[in-house]
Design an enzyme around this catalytic site. Sequence first.
Site, PDB file in Angstrom:
ATOM      1  N   GLU A   1       0.735  -1.303  -0.006  1.00  0.00           N
ATOM      2  CA  GLU A   1       0.150  -0.002   0.043  1.00  0.00           C
ATOM      3  C   GLU A   1       0.866   1.071   0.141  1.00  0.00           C
ATOM      4  OE1 GLU A   1      -2.739  -0.531   3.203  1.00  0.00           O
ATOM      5  OE2 GLU A   1      -3.842  -2.185   1.985  1.00  0.00           O
TER       6      GLU A   1
ATOM      7  N   GLU B   1      -1.405 -10.266  -6.152  1.00  0.00           N
ATOM      8  CA  GLU B   1      -1.435 -10.804  -7.520  1.00  0.00           C
ATOM      9  C   GLU B   1      -0.505 -10.187  -8.451  1.00  0.00           C
ATOM     10  OE1 GLU B   1      -3.951  -9.888  -5.527  1.00  0.00           O
ATOM     11  OE2 GLU B   1      -5.739 -11.119  -6.137  1.00  0.00           O
TER      12      GLU B   1
ATOM     13  N   CYS C   1      -9.263  -8.844  -7.624  1.00  0.00           N
ATOM     14  CA  CYS C   1      -9.974  -7.778  -8.134  1.00  0.00           C
ATOM     15  C   CYS C   1      -9.886  -7.859  -9.624  1.00  0.00           C
ATOM     16  CB  CYS C   1      -9.488  -6.603  -7.489  1.00  0.00           C
ATOM     17  SG  CYS C   1      -7.882  -6.005  -8.036  1.00  0.00           S
TER      18      CYS C   1
HETATM   19  N1  THU Z   1      -5.897  -6.584  -2.592  1.00  0.00           N
HETATM   20  C1  THU Z   1      -5.086  -7.436  -3.209  1.00  0.00           C
HETATM   21  O1  THU Z   1      -4.095  -7.639  -2.693  1.00  0.00           O
HETATM   22  N2  THU Z   1      -5.484  -8.249  -4.131  1.00  0.00           N
HETATM   23  C2  THU Z   1      -6.874  -8.288  -4.607  1.00  0.00           C
HETATM   24  O2  THU Z   1      -7.113  -8.728  -5.366  1.00  0.00           O
HETATM   25  C3  THU Z   1      -8.037  -7.429  -3.766  1.00  0.00           C
HETATM   26  C4  THU Z   1      -7.300  -6.169  -2.880  1.00  0.00           C
HETATM   27  C5  THU Z   1      -5.642  -5.533  -1.371  1.00  0.00           C
HETATM   28  C6  THU Z   1      -5.194  -4.238  -1.903  1.00  0.00           C
HETATM   29  C7  THU Z   1      -5.222  -3.399  -0.665  1.00  0.00           C
HETATM   30  O3  THU Z   1      -3.870  -3.350  -0.051  1.00  0.00           O
HETATM   31  C8  THU Z   1      -6.173  -4.406   0.316  1.00  0.00           C
HETATM   32  O4  THU Z   1      -6.197  -5.516  -0.579  1.00  0.00           O
HETATM   33  C9  THU Z   1      -7.582  -3.843   0.701  1.00  0.00           C
HETATM   34  O5  THU Z   1      -8.184  -3.544  -0.609  1.00  0.00           O
END
Ligand code: THU
Length: 130
Positions: free
Chosen positions: A44, A55, A90
């Site tokens: 983040e 991913e 996502c």
């Molecule tokens: N996140 C992922 O790492 N992969 C996904 O497919 C969905 C969301 C992370 C992004 C963010 O750091 C946290 O999950 C909350 O959205």
Amino acid sequence: MEHRELLAQAVKAAEMSYSKYSGFSVGAALLTAEGVIFKGCNIENASFSLTNCAERTAVFKAVSEGYTKFSAIAIAGSGDGDFSKPCYPCGACLQVLSEFCGDDLVIVLADGEYRLSDFLPKRFCEDSMK
Ligand code: THU
């Protein structure tokens, strides 16, 4: 490589998660056609939109090391250390995965195994621009 073991690697990858803003740790373990595993975690940023999902971290690591063919990816996510609930990928990550994988990429989650086409039955790709 057993898919259960790949999921265990994804949980392990989540240990490196840099997720001080959401508090949600995600790990991914990407299996190449050659049998090499690349792990990735979510990273983040104070400028939230610059966050990179687990991913995509795994895919970018693999591609930057010369691996572009993948057979499976396991994904694990948790806000409290319990990884028993599925963490669905996502849309952005599905699109990035689709650049390098066919419909039959196996996606291993806590609630079972899926194919890329289960989540992304139609997609924008190279052929879409012809
Ligand atoms: N996140 C992922 O790492 N992969 C996904 O497919 C969905 C969301 C992370 C992004 C963010 O750091 C946290 O999950 C909350 O959205």
